[in-house]
Write a protein that holds these residues in place. Structure first.
Motif, short mmCIF file in Angstrom:
data_model
loop_
_atom_site.label_atom_id
_atom_site.label_comp_id
_atom_site.label_asym_id
_atom_site.label_seq_id
_atom_site.Cartn_x
_atom_site.Cartn_y
_atom_site.Cartn_z
N ALA A 16 -2.92 2.92 -7.83
CA ALA A 16 -2.22 2.07 -8.80
C ALA A 16 -0.73 2.42 -8.86
CB ALA A 16 -2.85 2.20 -10.17
N GLN A 17 -0.42 3.70 -8.82
CA GLN A 17 0.99 4.10 -8.84
C GLN A 17 1.71 3.65 -7.57
OE1 GLN A 17 0.84 8.36 -9.61
NE2 GLN A 17 1.45 7.96 -11.73
N LEU A 18 1.08 3.80 -6.44
CA LEU A 18 1.69 3.36 -5.18
C LEU A 18 1.98 1.85 -5.23
CD1 LEU A 18 -0.41 5.44 -2.64
CD2 LEU A 18 2.07 5.61 -2.98
N ILE A 19 1.02 1.08 -5.68
CA ILE A 19 1.21 -0.36 -5.78
C ILE A 19 2.33 -0.68 -6.76
CG2 ILE A 19 0.12 -2.50 -6.56
CD1 ILE A 19 -2.52 -1.35 -5.30
N GLN A 20 2.38 0.06 -7.86
CA GLN A 20 3.42 -0.17 -8.87
C GLN A 20 4.83 0.05 -8.29
OE1 GLN A 20 2.70 1.98 -12.51
NE2 GLN A 20 4.65 1.38 -13.40
N VAL A 21 4.95 0.98 -7.35
CA VAL A 21 6.28 1.24 -6.76
C VAL A 21 6.50 0.44 -5.47
CG1 VAL A 21 6.46 3.50 -7.83
CG2 VAL A 21 5.56 3.33 -5.49
N GLY A 22 5.60 -0.49 -5.18
CA GLY A 22 5.81 -1.41 -4.06
C GLY A 22 5.19 -0.98 -2.74
N ILE A 23 4.34 0.02 -2.76
CA ILE A 23 3.66 0.48 -1.54
C ILE A 23 2.22 0.01 -1.65
CG2 ILE A 23 3.01 2.49 -0.15
CD1 ILE A 23 5.43 3.94 -1.56
N GLU A 24 1.91 -1.06 -0.93
CA GLU A 24 0.63 -1.74 -1.16
C GLU A 24 -0.39 -1.57 -0.04
OE1 GLU A 24 1.48 -5.75 -2.30
OE2 GLU A 24 2.65 -5.11 -4.03
N THR A 25 0.02 -1.00 1.09
CA THR A 25 -0.91 -0.86 2.22
C THR A 25 -0.76 0.53 2.84
OG1 THR A 25 0.69 -1.64 3.86
CG2 THR A 25 -0.70 -3.32 2.79
N PRO A 26 -1.79 0.98 3.56
CA PRO A 26 -1.65 2.24 4.28
C PRO A 26 -0.48 2.24 5.26
CG PRO A 26 -3.96 1.61 4.18
CD PRO A 26 -3.15 0.44 3.64
N GLU A 27 -0.25 1.09 5.88
CA GLU A 27 0.87 0.98 6.82
C GLU A 27 2.20 1.19 6.11
OE1 GLU A 27 -1.58 -1.43 6.51
OE2 GLU A 27 -2.72 -0.69 8.23
N ALA A 28 2.33 0.61 4.92
CA ALA A 28 3.57 0.77 4.16
C ALA A 28 3.76 2.23 3.76
CB ALA A 28 3.55 -0.12 2.92
N LEU A 29 2.68 2.92 3.41
CA LEU A 29 2.77 4.33 3.06
C LEU A 29 3.20 5.15 4.26
CD1 LEU A 29 2.40 6.69 1.11
CD2 LEU A 29 -0.05 6.68 1.67
N GLY A 33 6.68 7.17 4.28
CA GLY A 33 6.48 8.61 4.31
C GLY A 33 6.15 9.19 2.95
N ALA A 34 5.53 10.36 2.97
CA ALA A 34 5.06 11.00 1.74
C ALA A 34 6.19 11.36 0.79
CB ALA A 34 4.23 12.24 2.08
N LYS A 35 7.28 11.89 1.34
CA LYS A 35 8.38 12.34 0.48
C LYS A 35 9.01 11.18 -0.29
CE LYS A 35 9.51 16.36 3.32
NZ LYS A 35 10.47 16.93 4.28
N ALA A 36 9.32 10.11 0.42
CA ALA A 36 9.94 8.96 -0.24
C ALA A 36 8.97 8.29 -1.21
CB ALA A 36 10.44 7.95 0.81
N ALA A 37 7.69 8.23 -0.84
CA ALA A 37 6.69 7.65 -1.73
C ALA A 37 6.57 8.48 -3.01
CB ALA A 37 5.34 7.56 -1.03
N TRP A 38 6.57 9.81 -2.85
CA TRP A 38 6.47 10.69 -4.01
C TRP A 38 7.69 10.53 -4.92
CZ3 TRP A 38 9.27 14.87 -5.86
CH2 TRP A 38 8.67 15.59 -6.89
N LEU A 39 8.87 10.41 -4.34
CA LEU A 39 10.08 10.22 -5.16
C LEU A 39 9.98 8.93 -5.96
CD1 LEU A 39 12.88 11.39 -2.71
CD2 LEU A 39 12.15 12.54 -4.83
N LYS A 40 9.44 7.88 -5.35
CA LYS A 40 9.27 6.61 -6.07
C LYS A 40 8.27 6.78 -7.21
CE LYS A 40 10.38 3.22 -2.48
NZ LYS A 40 11.10 2.24 -3.27
N ILE A 41 7.18 7.48 -6.95
CA ILE A 41 6.18 7.72 -8.00
C ILE A 41 6.79 8.56 -9.11
CG2 ILE A 41 4.04 8.95 -8.53
CD1 ILE A 41 2.96 7.91 -5.82
N GLN A 42 7.57 9.55 -8.76
CA GLN A 42 8.19 10.42 -9.77
C GLN A 42 9.09 9.62 -10.71
OE1 GLN A 42 11.22 13.26 -8.54
NE2 GLN A 42 10.20 14.85 -9.72
#
Length: 85
Positions: A16-29, A33-42
């Protein structure tokens, strides 16, 4: 449950958090990358911890977070220390 929760380490809440920050698919993740995704979640969840960062990297690599190589864990822990709120 969507596609993201089929990845290792990704439950409903993180999905849900990933989708909320605009990362909706495994390919998008994988692409961002993990670091940028984590910064968005943070940005939406200041309590995002090292375990979430490790979980994201494990999801990208297709392994449980405990199965990540030690070199990757050390790198991610250093990144976390630099960026935690």
């Amino acid at each position: 449950m969507g596609e993201l929760s089929k990845l290792p380490n990704i439950g409903k809440a993180v999905e849900a958090q990933l989708i909320q920050v605009g990362i909706e698919t495994p390919e998008a993740l994988r692409e961002i990358g993990a670091k940028a995704a984590w910064l968005k979640i943070q940005e939406i969840d200041p309590s995002a911890c090292i375990h979430r960062l490790l979980a994201l990297e494990g999801a990208i690599e297709g392994v449980k977070k405990t199965g990540l190589p030690d070199t990757v864990k050390v790198d991610l822990k250093a990144f976390y220390q630099e960026h935690k709120l």
